[in-house]
Design a protein around this motif. Sequence first.
Motif, PDB file in Angstrom:
ATOM      1  N   GLN A   1      -6.133  -0.994  -3.265  1.00  0.00           N
ATOM      2  CA  GLN A   1      -5.225  -2.141  -3.240  1.00  0.00           C
ATOM      3  C   GLN A   1      -3.974  -1.837  -2.407  1.00  0.00           C
ATOM      4  N   VAL A   2      -3.538  -0.601  -2.444  1.00  0.00           N
ATOM      5  CA  VAL A   2      -2.388  -0.219  -1.629  1.00  0.00           C
ATOM      6  C   VAL A   2      -2.734  -0.332  -0.145  1.00  0.00           C
ATOM      7  N   SER A   3      -3.933   0.112   0.216  1.00  0.00           N
ATOM      8  CA  SER A   3      -4.347   0.018   1.621  1.00  0.00           C
ATOM      9  C   SER A   3      -4.432  -1.432   2.073  1.00  0.00           C
TER      10      SER A   3
ATOM     11  N   SER B   1       4.174  -7.313  -2.097  1.00  0.00           N
ATOM     12  CA  SER B   1       2.825  -7.011  -2.583  1.00  0.00           C
ATOM     13  C   SER B   1       2.476  -5.550  -2.378  1.00  0.00           C
ATOM     14  N   LEU B   2       2.904  -4.995  -1.264  1.00  0.00           N
ATOM     15  CA  LEU B   2       2.661  -3.572  -1.009  1.00  0.00           C
ATOM     16  C   LEU B   2       3.380  -2.702  -2.037  1.00  0.00           C
ATOM     17  N   GLN B   3       4.643  -3.035  -2.332  1.00  0.00           N
ATOM     18  CA  GLN B   3       5.379  -2.251  -3.324  1.00  0.00           C
ATOM     19  C   GLN B   3       4.725  -2.346  -4.714  1.00  0.00           C
ATOM     20  N   GLN B   4       4.241  -3.534  -5.060  1.00  0.00           N
ATOM     21  CA  GLN B   4       3.559  -3.697  -6.348  1.00  0.00           C
ATOM     22  C   GLN B   4       2.293  -2.862  -6.398  1.00  0.00           C
ATOM     23  N   ALA B   5       1.520  -2.882  -5.324  1.00  0.00           N
ATOM     24  CA  ALA B   5       0.284  -2.099  -5.291  1.00  0.00           C
ATOM     25  C   ALA B   5       0.576  -0.608  -5.360  1.00  0.00           C
ATOM     26  N   GLN B   6       1.672  -0.168  -4.709  1.00  0.00           N
ATOM     27  CA  GLN B   6       2.028   1.246  -4.764  1.00  0.00           C
ATOM     28  C   GLN B   6       2.441   1.661  -6.179  1.00  0.00           C
TER      29      GLN B   6
END
Length: 395
Positions: free
Chosen positions: A111-113, A156-161
């Motif tokens: 999900q992060v990718s 969204s990237l920060q949430q996935a991280q």
Amino acid sequence: MSHPHAATRGRFSALVLLSSVLALGACSRSEPPAEPIRAVKLVTVGVRPLSAQVEYAGEVRARTESRLGFRVPGKILQRQAELGQRVRAGQLLAQLDPRDFELAATAARAQVSAAQTQRDLAAADAKRYGALKAQNFISGAELERREASLKAAQASLQQAQAQSASQGNQAAYTRLVADADGVVTGIDAEPGQVVAAGASVVRLARDGARDVVFSVPEDKVGRLAIGQGLTVHSWSGGAPLSATVREVAASADPATRTFAVKAAIEGDAAPQLGATVNVLAPALSAQGVQAILLPTTALMQFSGGTAVWVFDAATSTVRAQPVQVATADGNQAVIASGLAPGMQVVATGVHVLSPGQKVTIYQEKYAPAQAQKAQAATESIANQPLPAASAAAAQ
């Protein structure tokens, strides 16, 4: 001259009269023999100092004892810790099946990718639309929409991280490690068992300070205060140790109705964990206090309470005197009320007496000196060697 038949009748009447008298004598009840006057041993009531010291049984425990458990649920694959094992901080104690958590961590990384790709695409669009806006090919509103898409992709990237980091922690939580140096004092779960998050698996007593834990009854807990000194004796022997009251329970144990007391052992020579010790608290001891003491053989149950037989010298009789027993001092009872110094109390044989019964004072048949001489003579005879013939007969 008398008639022969008249004489015969007279003798017969006399025999009948004699038989009646004998029969009446046999039927009359004989008087019972008088009850013998019993001899009793007396003890004079007096005030004496108490000699017994009050000791409490305690247990040596670690100042800090933790119940360690997994922070995630799962099935235990291995348990490396054993009862009584010394462990170091960070040492592996047990491990859960990590496969589900590893899969979740892999999904979170994916999900992060994906979120990073979306953020890069939004950043490229925002850069390109920014160049178009500089040439006035697009409106300002269109550029603002592209910049908003970039901000959303960044969030969204920060949430996935964050989710990926959390799943990584979850996978790490499948390993139970010691949080400090100490000794394993208990095992609460075995390999193959499915445990919930937080369930105790291993009990660890941390190295460091040691406490003595003992229980005190409700009527004496008020005499203890934090900071009071105690003396601790180990059952295994050795020199006594000093301790200081550190904590007194605020409420009683629901089962025993006693209050737990924790005392810190001073010095480095503390007994091993779990050792049983005797705790002597001067604040709880009544040694030296003046009180009336009686042998327990003088007590009896009378009219639903405790009583003793008091001897009346004027009439040589005994009467029952109710008393209140406070506690015990060795093999003697401490009398709280009911007696006064100078009274004479029956010391033994209280169960065969009755109120108002006449008694006599028991006197020793032999003086103490004569009794000692007789005992010495008996021992001398017993220690003499047997004659040859007697020895052969004994064999």
